[in-house]
Scaffold this motif. Sequence first.
Motif, PDB file in Angstrom:
ATOM      1  N   ARG A  62     -79.888  22.338  -7.828  1.00 27.44           N
ATOM      2  CA  ARG A  62     -79.818  21.332  -8.892  1.00 27.44           C
ATOM      3  C   ARG A  62     -80.862  21.615  -9.974  1.00 27.44           C
ATOM      4  N   VAL A  63     -82.000  22.198  -9.593  1.00 30.25           N
ATOM      5  CA  VAL A  63     -83.021  22.563 -10.576  1.00 30.25           C
ATOM      6  C   VAL A  63     -82.438  23.555 -11.582  1.00 30.25           C
ATOM      7  N   VAL A  64     -81.713  24.544 -11.080  1.00 31.56           N
ATOM      8  CA  VAL A  64     -81.080  25.530 -11.957  1.00 31.56           C
ATOM      9  C   VAL A  64     -80.029  24.857 -12.828  1.00 31.56           C
ATOM     10  N   GLU A  65     -79.272  23.933 -12.268  1.00 34.84           N
ATOM     11  CA  GLU A  65     -78.252  23.225 -13.038  1.00 34.84           C
ATOM     12  C   GLU A  65     -78.881  22.455 -14.199  1.00 34.84           C
ATOM     13  N   ALA A  66     -80.011  21.784 -13.931  1.00 33.46           N
ATOM     14  CA  ALA A  66     -80.682  21.026 -14.986  1.00 33.46           C
ATOM     15  C   ALA A  66     -81.166  21.955 -16.093  1.00 33.46           C
ATOM     16  N   ALA A  67     -81.689  23.120 -15.712  1.00 32.62           N
ATOM     17  CA  ALA A  67     -82.160  24.093 -16.705  1.00 32.62           C
ATOM     18  C   ALA A  67     -80.986  24.613 -17.538  1.00 32.62           C
ATOM     19  N   VAL A  68     -79.863  24.897 -16.897  1.00 27.13           N
ATOM     20  CA  VAL A  68     -78.680  25.372 -17.610  1.00 27.13           C
ATOM     21  C   VAL A  68     -78.209  24.306 -18.600  1.00 27.13           C
ATOM     22  N   ALA A  69     -78.163  23.053 -18.154  1.00 19.81           N
ATOM     23  CA  ALA A  69     -77.721  21.969 -19.030  1.00 19.81           C
ATOM     24  C   ALA A  69     -78.625  21.859 -20.251  1.00 19.81           C
ATOM     25  N   GLN A  70     -79.927  21.990 -20.062  1.00  9.93           N
ATOM     26  CA  GLN A  70     -80.870  21.919 -21.166  1.00  9.93           C
ATOM     27  C   GLN A  70     -80.655  23.072 -22.150  1.00  9.93           C
ATOM     28  N   LEU A  71     -80.447  24.260 -21.621  1.00  6.00           N
ATOM     29  CA  LEU A  71     -80.250  25.438 -22.476  1.00  6.00           C
ATOM     30  C   LEU A  71     -78.929  25.368 -23.231  1.00  6.00           C
ATOM     31  N   VAL A  72     -77.898  24.839 -22.594  1.00  2.00           N
ATOM     32  CA  VAL A  72     -76.611  24.684 -23.271  1.00  2.00           C
ATOM     33  C   VAL A  72     -76.727  23.654 -24.383  1.00  2.00           C
ATOM     34  N   ASP A  73     -77.378  22.537 -24.102  1.00  2.00           N
ATOM     35  CA  ASP A  73     -77.534  21.491 -25.112  1.00  2.00           C
ATOM     36  C   ASP A  73     -78.423  21.944 -26.263  1.00  2.00           C
ATOM     37  N   ALA A  74     -79.376  22.844 -25.970  1.00  2.00           N
ATOM     38  CA  ALA A  74     -80.250  23.359 -27.016  1.00  2.00           C
ATOM     39  C   ALA A  74     -79.595  24.473 -27.813  1.00  2.00           C
ATOM     40  N   GLY A  75     -78.393  24.897 -27.408  1.00  2.00           N
ATOM     41  CA  GLY A  75     -77.672  25.927 -28.123  1.00  2.00           C
ATOM     42  C   GLY A  75     -78.108  27.339 -27.783  1.00  2.00           C
ATOM     43  N   ARG A  76     -78.909  27.505 -26.738  1.00  2.00           N
ATOM     44  CA  ARG A  76     -79.361  28.850 -26.356  1.00  2.00           C
ATOM     45  C   ARG A  76     -78.354  29.541 -25.443  1.00  2.00           C
ATOM     46  N   LEU A  77     -77.586  28.751 -24.695  1.00  2.00           N
ATOM     47  CA  LEU A  77     -76.521  29.295 -23.860  1.00  2.00           C
ATOM     48  C   LEU A  77     -75.201  28.672 -24.277  1.00  2.00           C
ATOM     49  N   ARG A  78     -74.118  29.398 -24.058  1.00  2.00           N
ATOM     50  CA  ARG A  78     -72.786  28.908 -24.343  1.00  2.00           C
ATOM     51  C   ARG A  78     -71.979  28.964 -23.049  1.00  2.00           C
ATOM     52  N   ALA A  79     -71.363  27.850 -22.700  1.00  2.00           N
ATOM     53  CA  ALA A  79     -70.559  27.772 -21.476  1.00  2.00           C
ATOM     54  C   ALA A  79     -69.079  27.816 -21.834  1.00  2.00           C
ATOM     55  N   SER A  80     -68.319  28.608 -21.088  1.00  2.00           N
ATOM     56  CA  SER A  80     -66.880  28.716 -21.325  1.00  2.00           C
ATOM     57  C   SER A  80     -66.120  27.963 -20.244  1.00  2.00           C
ATOM     58  N   ARG A  81     -64.869  27.661 -20.533  1.00  2.00           N
ATOM     59  CA  ARG A  81     -64.050  26.881 -19.597  1.00  2.00           C
ATOM     60  C   ARG A  81     -63.811  27.592 -18.277  1.00  2.00           C
ATOM     61  N   ASP A  82     -63.983  28.909 -18.250  1.00  2.00           N
ATOM     62  CA  ASP A  82     -63.725  29.639 -17.010  1.00  2.00           C
ATOM     63  C   ASP A  82     -64.963  29.704 -16.105  1.00  2.00           C
ATOM     64  N   GLY A  83     -66.015  28.940 -16.472  1.00  2.00           N
ATOM     65  CA  GLY A  83     -67.177  28.866 -15.604  1.00  2.00           C
ATOM     66  C   GLY A  83     -68.193  29.971 -15.792  1.00  2.00           C
ATOM     67  N   TYR A  84     -68.235  30.568 -16.992  1.00  2.00           N
ATOM     68  CA  TYR A  84     -69.196  31.624 -17.274  1.00  2.00           C
ATOM     69  C   TYR A  84     -70.139  31.208 -18.387  1.00  2.00           C
ATOM     70  N   LEU A  85     -71.342  31.791 -18.364  1.00  2.00           N
ATOM     71  CA  LEU A  85     -72.351  31.533 -19.384  1.00  2.00           C
ATOM     72  C   LEU A  85     -72.608  32.800 -20.193  1.00  2.00           C
ATOM     73  N   GLU A  86     -72.890  32.611 -21.483  1.00  2.00           N
ATOM     74  CA  GLU A  86     -73.286  33.709 -22.356  1.00  2.00           C
ATOM     75  C   GLU A  86     -74.477  33.262 -23.191  1.00  2.00           C
ATOM     76  N   VAL A  87     -75.305  34.207 -23.589  1.00  2.00           N
ATOM     77  CA  VAL A  87     -76.437  33.887 -24.453  1.00  2.00           C
ATOM     78  C   VAL A  87     -75.910  33.633 -25.858  1.00  2.00           C
TER      79      VAL A  87
END
Length: 262
Positions: A62-87
Amino acid sequence: MEDTWGIPGPTFVGIYLLGFSMALLFVFAVRILTRSGAAATTAPVQALSAQELACLTGGPRRVVEAAVAQLVDAGRLRASRDGYLEVADRSSGGTNPVERTVMADVARHGRRSIVMLTHRLAASDAVGEVAARLVGAGYLVDGELARRRKAIGMVPVVAVFTIGVVRWLDAIASGQPAGGLTAALAATGLIAYALYRQGVCARTFEGANAVGRARVSAPAELVAAGGFTSHPDEMIRESLSGRRGASPGGDSGCATEGSRRG
């Protein structure tokens, strides 16, 4: 025909069940002590960060999930519908060690599965530091302590059950009735197995109180409290959780046994 050990069968079953009940009380006493007796080695955390809240409610992943959510909301990561992340933005590597670890991992792989990312980085040093900080503050039970206390608590249970098995084998060998003892052993054996499988709740009672006092409003905080499916933005929620129309997740802080030190 003499009774084994000079104790009639029904009397022994009663003694066995009484002894097993006392052993169960010992197990629960040890587990309560484990969750209430953690000595604080640092000052208690005054206000939980999103990652500290995540560690208390859902453990390392869950710690990693919270970090991912923060990075996505900050626009540093982009999440796709197929469950992958990109910078999406390489100008900043994150504001804390966990976020920097996430960014580095995604950048290294180019396109990273969210499931694989949370699984791999849950055991990272950065996440371990979050858990260690909470252990020091008395909010989490140290993993080694939890395992040791669990083993100690099971000793009387195993001892009583072993005595019952020895009596049962002797009764079978000597042709004495053993129906009542057989039923008692079957029932207590299942209880003992369930206790063995059940881990000690990672949160101390003070940690549980800290979670109860936490106020969540930001997306990363909501994810910390309930996982990806608690993200307030439907599009991001579907991308992070990998499914459409998902409902918010629940608290899973006691699903793991203890927390390791970083």
